[in-house]
Design a protein around this motif. Structure first.
Motif, PDB file in Angstrom:
ATOM      1  N   VAL A  14      33.849  49.392  43.094  1.00  0.00           N
ATOM      2  CA  VAL A  14      34.130  50.786  42.763  1.00  0.00           C
ATOM      3  C   VAL A  14      34.660  50.913  41.340  1.00  0.00           C
ATOM      4  O   VAL A  14      34.138  51.682  40.520  1.00  0.00           O
ATOM      5  N   ILE A  15      35.688  50.142  41.024  1.00  0.00           N
ATOM      6  CA  ILE A  15      36.278  50.298  39.686  1.00  0.00           C
ATOM      7  C   ILE A  15      35.369  49.709  38.615  1.00  0.00           C
ATOM      8  O   ILE A  15      35.354  50.163  37.470  1.00  0.00           O
ATOM      9  N   GLY A  16      34.556  48.715  38.994  1.00  0.00           N
ATOM     10  CA  GLY A  16      33.569  48.206  38.053  1.00  0.00           C
ATOM     11  C   GLY A  16      32.571  49.280  37.677  1.00  0.00           C
ATOM     12  O   GLY A  16      32.230  49.460  36.504  1.00  0.00           O
ATOM     13  N   ALA A  17      32.090  50.027  38.680  1.00  0.00           N
ATOM     14  CA  ALA A  17      31.152  51.120  38.434  1.00  0.00           C
ATOM     15  C   ALA A  17      31.810  52.235  37.629  1.00  0.00           C
ATOM     16  O   ALA A  17      31.193  52.832  36.736  1.00  0.00           O
ATOM     17  N   ARG A  38      51.523  36.902  40.187  1.00  0.00           N
ATOM     18  CA  ARG A  38      50.875  35.831  40.952  1.00  0.00           C
ATOM     19  C   ARG A  38      49.914  36.365  42.000  1.00  0.00           C
ATOM     20  O   ARG A  38      48.808  35.838  42.178  1.00  0.00           O
ATOM     21  N   ALA A  39      50.325  37.396  42.711  1.00  0.00           N
ATOM     22  CA  ALA A  39      49.446  37.956  43.742  1.00  0.00           C
ATOM     23  C   ALA A  39      48.172  38.513  43.114  1.00  0.00           C
ATOM     24  O   ALA A  39      47.068  38.295  43.616  1.00  0.00           O
ATOM     25  N   HIS A  40      48.316  39.220  42.001  1.00  0.00           N
ATOM     26  CA  HIS A  40      47.160  39.804  41.346  1.00  0.00           C
ATOM     27  C   HIS A  40      46.228  38.726  40.813  1.00  0.00           C
ATOM     28  O   HIS A  40      44.995  38.863  40.875  1.00  0.00           O
ATOM     29  N   ALA A  41      46.797  37.645  40.303  1.00  0.00           N
ATOM     30  CA  ALA A  41      45.981  36.529  39.830  1.00  0.00           C
ATOM     31  C   ALA A  41      45.181  35.928  40.974  1.00  0.00           C
ATOM     32  O   ALA A  41      44.018  35.541  40.809  1.00  0.00           O
ATOM     33  N   CYS A  71      43.557  42.484  34.101  1.00  0.00           N
ATOM     34  CA  CYS A  71      44.587  42.384  35.134  1.00  0.00           C
ATOM     35  C   CYS A  71      45.971  42.350  34.493  1.00  0.00           C
ATOM     36  O   CYS A  71      46.889  43.049  34.929  1.00  0.00           O
ATOM     37  N   GLN A  72      46.122  41.539  33.456  1.00  0.00           N
ATOM     38  CA  GLN A  72      47.403  41.412  32.770  1.00  0.00           C
ATOM     39  C   GLN A  72      47.840  42.742  32.144  1.00  0.00           C
ATOM     40  O   GLN A  72      49.023  43.076  32.114  1.00  0.00           O
ATOM     41  N   LYS A  73      46.862  43.515  31.663  1.00  0.00           N
ATOM     42  CA  LYS A  73      47.157  44.804  31.038  1.00  0.00           C
ATOM     43  C   LYS A  73      47.272  45.934  32.059  1.00  0.00           C
ATOM     44  O   LYS A  73      47.428  47.093  31.676  1.00  0.00           O
ATOM     45  N   LYS A  74      47.158  45.586  33.347  1.00  0.00           N
ATOM     46  CA  LYS A  74      47.287  46.546  34.447  1.00  0.00           C
ATOM     47  C   LYS A  74      46.238  47.660  34.362  1.00  0.00           C
ATOM     48  O   LYS A  74      46.510  48.834  34.647  1.00  0.00           O
ATOM     49  N   GLU A  75      45.014  47.277  33.987  1.00  0.00           N
ATOM     50  CA  GLU A  75      43.919  48.232  33.960  1.00  0.00           C
ATOM     51  C   GLU A  75      43.302  48.433  35.342  1.00  0.00           C
ATOM     52  O   GLU A  75      42.477  49.332  35.524  1.00  0.00           O
ATOM     53  N   PHE A  76      43.688  47.604  36.289  1.00  0.00           N
ATOM     54  CA  PHE A  76      43.256  47.740  37.682  1.00  0.00           C
ATOM     55  C   PHE A  76      44.475  48.062  38.544  1.00  0.00           C
ATOM     56  O   PHE A  76      45.533  47.457  38.359  1.00  0.00           O
ATOM     57  N   PRO A  77      44.371  48.969  39.525  1.00  0.00           N
ATOM     58  CA  PRO A  77      45.496  49.242  40.433  1.00  0.00           C
ATOM     59  C   PRO A  77      45.593  48.189  41.543  1.00  0.00           C
ATOM     60  O   PRO A  77      45.507  48.491  42.729  1.00  0.00           O
ATOM     61  N   LEU A  78      45.763  46.920  41.133  1.00  0.00           N
ATOM     62  CA  LEU A  78      45.714  45.825  42.106  1.00  0.00           C
ATOM     63  C   LEU A  78      46.866  45.876  43.105  1.00  0.00           C
ATOM     64  O   LEU A  78      46.788  45.251  44.166  1.00  0.00           O
ATOM     65  N   GLN A  79      47.923  46.609  42.779  1.00  0.00           N
ATOM     66  CA  GLN A  79      49.023  46.743  43.736  1.00  0.00           C
ATOM     67  C   GLN A  79      48.551  47.431  45.019  1.00  0.00           C
ATOM     68  O   GLN A  79      49.150  47.247  46.090  1.00  0.00           O
ATOM     69  N   GLU A  80      47.458  48.205  44.928  1.00  0.00           N
ATOM     70  CA  GLU A  80      46.913  48.874  46.105  1.00  0.00           C
ATOM     71  C   GLU A  80      46.287  47.878  47.081  1.00  0.00           C
ATOM     72  O   GLU A  80      46.116  48.184  48.264  1.00  0.00           O
ATOM     73  N   LEU A  81      45.930  46.683  46.591  1.00  0.00           N
ATOM     74  CA  LEU A  81      45.345  45.663  47.464  1.00  0.00           C
ATOM     75  C   LEU A  81      46.405  44.929  48.267  1.00  0.00           C
ATOM     76  O   LEU A  81      46.153  44.464  49.376  1.00  0.00           O
ATOM     77  N   PHE A  82      47.588  44.784  47.684  1.00  0.00           N
ATOM     78  CA  PHE A  82      48.659  43.968  48.261  1.00  0.00           C
ATOM     79  C   PHE A  82      49.320  44.741  49.406  1.00  0.00           C
ATOM     80  O   PHE A  82      50.169  45.587  49.195  1.00  0.00           O
TER      81      PHE A  82
END
Length: 362
Positions: free
Chosen positions: A195-198, A153-156, A322-333
């Motif tokens: 950054v990760i987009g680039a 939910r947070a990542h979404a 996001c669902q496949k965890k290709e981004f380290p979104l936990q670093e944002l939380f």
């Protein structure tokens, strides 16, 4: 369950005016009209635009229901909504990206210039076409993206605006080329998305610039190859970027701070003749100063809204990654609050170790 239901009384975060306290109030949320859905919010997060809205950007109309990042479950739908149903899980944001038929609404009202929210009989405005810091809210179905219900939910919530705006700016707006060089000014959620987009576009060098030393580690997690803290040098940020690139500057730069004086720096950091700067973040000031010679030397300056992403074709790809965890979104939380403690969130965002504050609505 009927397609529409009755007025709901619930709690929401309300700003009463510039400089006035932000309060959690009981409000009324009307049923959705024909092409709308009403969403029970599960999780929301704070973006800098939410803070700017309390300072009068983009429309300065109050009382104002806050929030434009979030994820929730559809509670009811209008009778002309065909692609969504009760129980679907949705990210909420302004996702049609400059569509003329369904434009992003900066009026504080719905596309028909009315509101679905009220407090003690008074109309409530909101930032764009939604108000996610409310237990329930109504949005036009065209601003809703259905996602896998098992998504974090947070990542979404993160991908519903800030992170995706940065990611899209590198992917869609700049179309960063493989082997190119990039500078990202500001390493908040938007900048880290850029950054990760680039990185995924194949950039060979990604320079992160931030005055907060804590952002070095975050930047490295998302893919920066170099970090510059302008506070550590007497030289300007653009000069420091050029020092790292043999005096040439980078191919692309992304301005993600909303600080007006950084705009010229981000332009000057790019190569003369071919450099391209994408302006992503906004501040409360409607006019930004730009160095004339930075433009005259053949550089390109381009703005973007939501990183150039389109709702179904593009944002769905971001959601899948996001669902496949290709981004380290936990670093944002970095922090979490309840709706009742929303004022604490405004203090947390000022802390140097804060990236994203999550509002747990359930």
């Amino acid at each position: 369950m009927p397609k529409t239901s009755k007025v709901i009384t619930c709690k929401a975060t309300i700003c009463w005016g510039i400089g006035k306290p932000i309060t959690v109030e009981e409000i009324q949320v009307d049923p959705p009209k024909a092409t709308e859905v009403r969403v029970k919010m599960l999780c929301a997060s704070i973006c800098h635009t939410d803070i700017s809205s309390t300072e009068g950007f983009p429309h300065g109309k109050f009382p104002l229901a806050l929030g434009h990042e979030g994820v929730g479950v559809i509670e009811s739908v209008g009778d002309q909504v065909k692609n969504l149903k009760e129980g679907d899980v949705n990210c909420v944001s302004e996702k049609t990206n400059l569509c003329l038929k369904y434009p992003v609404m900066w009026t504080g009202l719905m596309p028909d210039n009315t509101s679905r929210m009220s407090i003690r009989g008074e109309r409530i405005y909101h930032i764009t076409s939604c108000a996610t810091w409310s237990e329930y809210m109504v949005s036009d179905a065209n601003y809703i993206l259905k996602v896998d219900p098992t998504i974090d939910r947070a990542h979404a919530s993160f991908i519903s605006c800030g992170f995706s705006t940065g990611f899209g700016a590198a992917w869609k707006e700049a179309n960063v080329e493989s082997g190119s060089t990039v500078a990202v000014f500001g390493l908040g959620a938007v900048g880290l998305g850029a950054v990760i987009g680039a990185k995924l576009q194949g950039a060979s060098r990604i320079i992160g610039i931030d005055t907060n030393e804590n952002k070095r580690e975050k930047g490295e997690a998302f893919g920066i190859t170099d970090f510059i803290n302008p506070g550590d040098s007497d030289n300007s940020a653009s000069e420091l970027v050029k020092e790292l690139t043999g005096g040439m500057g980078v191919d692309y730069s992304f301005e993600c701070t909303g600080v007006s004086t950084v705009l010229t720096e981000s332009l000057e950091a790019t190569k003369i003749g071919t450099g391209k700067t994408i302006v992503i973040s906004v501040g409360a000031e409607p006019i930004l100063p730009v160095g004339l010679f930075a433009i005259l030397h053949g550089r390109t300056l381009k703005g973007t809204l939501f990183g150039g992403l389109k709702a179904v074709s593009d944002l769905s790809i971001v959601a899948e990654k996001c669902q496949k965890k290709e981004f380290p979104l936990q670093e944002l939380f970095t922090h979490e609050v309840t709706l009742a403690d929303i004022n604490k969130a405004f203090e947390l965002v000022k802390q140097p170790n804060c990236v994203k504050v999550v509002i747990n609505m359930s």
